[in-house]
Design an enzyme around this catalytic site. Sequence first.
Site: not given
Ligand code: 8YV
Length: 329
Positions: A160-162, A182, A242, A244, A273, A291
Amino acid sequence: MTKRKPLVIVTRKLPDVVETRMRELFNTRLNDADRPLSKAELVEAVKQAEVLVPTVTDRIDKTVLAQAGEQLQLIANFGNGVDNIDVETAVARGITVTNTPGVLTEDTADMTMALILAVARRLIEGAQVIGPDNTWQGWSPTWMLGSRIWGKRLGIIGMGRIGSALARRAKAFGLQIHYHNRKPVAPVLEEELEATYWESLDQMLARMDIISVNCPHTPATYHLLSARRLKLLRPVAIIVNTARGEIIDENALARMLEAGELGGAGLDVFEHEPAVNPRLLKSKRTVLLPHMSSATIEGRIDMGEKVIINIKTWVDGHKPPDRVLPSML
Ligand code: 8YV
């Protein structure tokens, strides 16, 4: 004409500039102490708020939503991932859910690249030698050897974007880009990245030097990297996450690192976490971060802007731009 100012409850401390603007626009209740809300406090919040602004540290599950009052109409998540929210139940109750996509892409991709480099080149170990006690004994030709990343193969799970932003960076570092998604990305992007698509995750895993997890956490991706799949990785492979923690079977990963069956791991996210598997803590092959991949001041302000735009659009009677629908998950 007096403008309607809905009661907006923000669960955590946000940057001052964001909070101030929210106070100007809405009847906003802030959390100056930044202490995460207990479940009882969260329930109290959904009983009162018209708009709730939660973060990744708030679990808005069925039991919380069951106690929400009729007045709760919008959950404007301060974050991109919405796995902290039972979106299906929320939407079924007529509650709109929004997130903050796009604004943390580059920061997260930067840190993913940083983790790849840190693990492969033993950055933290090296920095610790010249710590406050400076234990450095001098240069040696065979000491602190890492592994070269140039010319290696990077397998991105979730383009995706990241994932795409990471691929651009990685390509500049001389990595060969592979990905599992996908569906394949647009041909123009695949061409730009000179990327190879793998429909079969298993096949890709077995052939990569580095694996990066960049897909969202959904019921379908929970333990996507199961014990069985982790075993497919080459013993020299490095894995970074990076996205979940829940996407990787953390216990299985820790066991393999302990047994020397993997090259290393760079993790910014964890299954439970803020708890971190003690085996991961002990491993010399890990670089662990709390995180913080999206943690830049610019990113947090942009996230706040997105939250404000979503709420303001809703207040003005329009559909907020970043609505999340169950069909998107
Ligand atoms: C956020 C993240 O800092 O945006 C997300 O999905 O995983 C993090 O980088 C965090 O979720 C803020 O709620």
